[in-house]
Enzyme design. Structure first.
Site, PDB file in Angstrom:
ATOM      1  CD  GLU A   1      -3.005  -1.005   2.282  1.00  0.00           C
ATOM      2  OE1 GLU A   1      -2.808  -0.222   3.232  1.00  0.00           O
ATOM      3  OE2 GLU A   1      -4.026  -1.700   2.187  1.00  0.00           O
TER       4      GLU A   1
ATOM      5  CD  GLU B   1      -3.526  -5.852   3.989  1.00  0.00           C
ATOM      6  OE1 GLU B   1      -4.343  -5.035   4.458  1.00  0.00           O
ATOM      7  OE2 GLU B   1      -2.292  -5.686   4.012  1.00  0.00           O
TER       8      GLU B   1
HETATM    9  C1  FCB Z   1      -4.363  -2.141   5.576  1.00  0.00           C
HETATM   10  C2  FCB Z   1      -2.942  -2.456   6.019  1.00  0.00           C
HETATM   11  C3  FCB Z   1      -2.849  -3.526   7.076  1.00  0.00           C
HETATM   12  C4  FCB Z   1      -3.961  -3.385   8.099  1.00  0.00           C
HETATM   13  C5  FCB Z   1      -5.302  -3.309   7.420  1.00  0.00           C
HETATM   14  C6  FCB Z   1      -6.467  -3.248   8.357  1.00  0.00           C
HETATM   15  O1  FCB Z   1      -4.415  -0.853   5.079  1.00  0.00           O
HETATM   16  O2  FCB Z   1      -2.176  -2.878   4.923  1.00  0.00           O
HETATM   17  O3  FCB Z   1      -1.581  -3.459   7.654  1.00  0.00           O
HETATM   18  O4  FCB Z   1      -3.714  -2.298   8.883  1.00  0.00           O
HETATM   19  O5  FCB Z   1      -5.335  -2.193   6.566  1.00  0.00           O
END
Ligand code: FCB
Length: 452
Positions: free
Chosen positions: A163, A355
């Site tokens: 990210e 994620e």
């Molecule tokens: C994302 C991050 C991860 C975690 C999630 C909830 O933005 O990559 O580390 O904090 O959110």
């Protein structure tokens, strides 16, 4: 309702959020170690000093993953654990930790997906200017080489970074994440440009030094807009919103992904930023634009869009009472349809959801268990949409739930519980939540076990 054969079912974590052992075995400080020291930065003054103590308890955590039945685990490496000063001398004990971790994962038949950088930037390098320093991409390449030389005989799946939108925007513009800077647009874009160069050089380094055939990508925020209806005009408007630069920050998709995947900055961004746009040296775009094997997308929520009068995107706020998670992110399952679909159509790369998950109000019930029906329903709804996207032709290779276990959620400290495994931070006891058992069935049936 089976996902394609060989679909990757995983869980994800990040070094600073789970490892602890922040000042142990020769690890150097990271900007998160120092950011947490300053009053007011983190909820209730908390830090990742101990976190889930994964540094010492990783065998137990691997055992839990084995029980859930995941076939992959996305982890990140702490740069300053491996290179305490960010460059130069390697810390053998730090490297040995990842060596053991990888070996034990493979023994458990869990494929490691390694992110080189998930925000815990070495403090020493920050003191030398961090991402603003023109040498920062060489520092990242040096670190990459050290890790790849050590682990690539066994690690075959790499992500350069996690990210960039967040660590640059939150960390260098809003000041809410480490290192807490509030840079103006020109400097912000310069950090972004150096980050892009770092990505490119890391990809080159992985390919040059990997001891085995490997897959290389990154895990980006998938900023997703979903169409209000199935009308072609709304679908086009949502797609336009996803692939345009409209704000003077770097919270978007194309300022990052177009250089990496197409080899140029988007025209609308260049026009918007004007004289603030970074100076681009002759070879920069060729360095940034490296062939990738996959695109990793972190997707949690999104916004709904309809076509305005001239067809331009118009955001429709969620209706009153729309479901939200404990983190106050909206529940928008359709993002896991339109996100992978639109990204696949634009960039033509295999997609991994690197994620997805939610923070819930979890606690240990009187029966000693942790019941999280909201999380099960959330994941169920999102996975149904992901399945639909896959059926409609998007090449989706895998899904990593965030997160294996409750952990240190950056500026929110331990307030948010994102895990499928509950962590009691006073005893470090782990308790798989109901969702972990549910996920086990999902994985065992390759997706067939989830609700209609
Ligand atoms: C994302 C991050 C991860 C975690 C999630 C909830 O933005 O990559 O580390 O904090 O959110």
């Amino acid at each position: 309702m089976n996902f394609p054969k060989g679909f990757v079912w995983g869980v994800a974590t990040a070094s600073y959020q789970i490892e602890g052992a922040a000042r142990e075995d020769g690890k150097g400080l990271s900007i998160w170690d120092t950011f947490c020291l300053k009053e007011g930065n983190i909820w209730n003054g908390q830090s990742g000093d101990i976190a889930c103590d994964h540094y010492h308890r990783y065998p137990e955590d691997i055992e839990i993953m084995k029980q859930i039945g995941v076939n992959a685990y996305r982890l990140s490496i702490s740069w300053s654990r491996v290179l305490p000063n960010g460059t130069g001398k390697v810390n053998p004990k730090g490297m040995a930790f990842y060596d053991r971790l990888i070996d034990q994962l493979l023994e458990a038949k869990i494929t490691p997906y390694v992110t080189l950088f998930h925000w815990d930037y070495p403090e020493e390098l920050y003191c030398r200017g961090g991402w603003l320093n023109p040498d920062s991409s060489d520092w990242f390449a040096e670190y990459t080489k050290v890790v790849v030389e050590k682990l690539s005989d066994r690690v075959k799946n790499w992500m350069t970074m996690n990210e960039p939108q967040v660590f640059i925007n939150h960390g260098h513009h809003h000041g809410t994440h480490a290192p807490g800077l509030k840079l103006g647009t020109a400097q912000l874009l310069r950090t972004a440009h150096n980050t892009l160069l770092s990505h490119g050089k890391a990809v080159q380094t992985i390919r040059a030094y990997s001891k085995s055939a490997c897959n290389v990508g990154l895990a980006a925020v998938g900023v997703v807009f979903t169409p209000a209806t199935d009308k072609p005009a709304d679908i086009a408007a949502a797609r336009q919103a996803m692939f345009s630069v409209t704000n003077k920050d770097v919270w978007n998709n194309t300022w990052w992904m177009d250089p990496m995947l197409v080899g140029k900055y988007p025209e609308d961004g260049l026009a918007l930023f004007g004289a603030d746009a970074p100076a681009i040296r002759e070879k920069d775009m060729a360095i940034i634009h490296q062939p990738l094997d996959f695109l990793g997308l972190n997707i949690y929520y999104g916004q709904t869009v309809r076509a305005g009068k001239e067809g331009q995107p118009e955001i429709i706020p969620d209706p009153v009472g729309h479901p939200i998670t404990f983190y106050h992110w909206g529940v928008n399952p359709q993002t896991l349809y339109w996100g992978p679909k639109n990204f696949f159509e634009r960039y033509k790369l295999p997609i991994y959801i690197t994620e997805n998950g939610m923070a819930n109000v979890d606690w240990v019930a009187l029966d000693g268990k942790v019941h999280d029906p909201q999380r099960i329903d959330f994941l169920n709804r999102y996975l149904l949409q992901l399945f639909k996207a896959s059926k409609d032709g998007a090449d989706i290779r895998g899904y990593f739930q965030w997160s294996l276990m409750d952990n240190f959620e950056w500026a929110s400290g331990y307030r948010e519980r994102f895990g499928m495994v509950y962590v009691d931070y006073t005893t470090q006891q782990r308790i798989p939540k109901d969702s972990a058992y549910w996920y086990k069935d999902v994985i065992a049936s390759n997706g067939a076990a989830f609700g209609k």
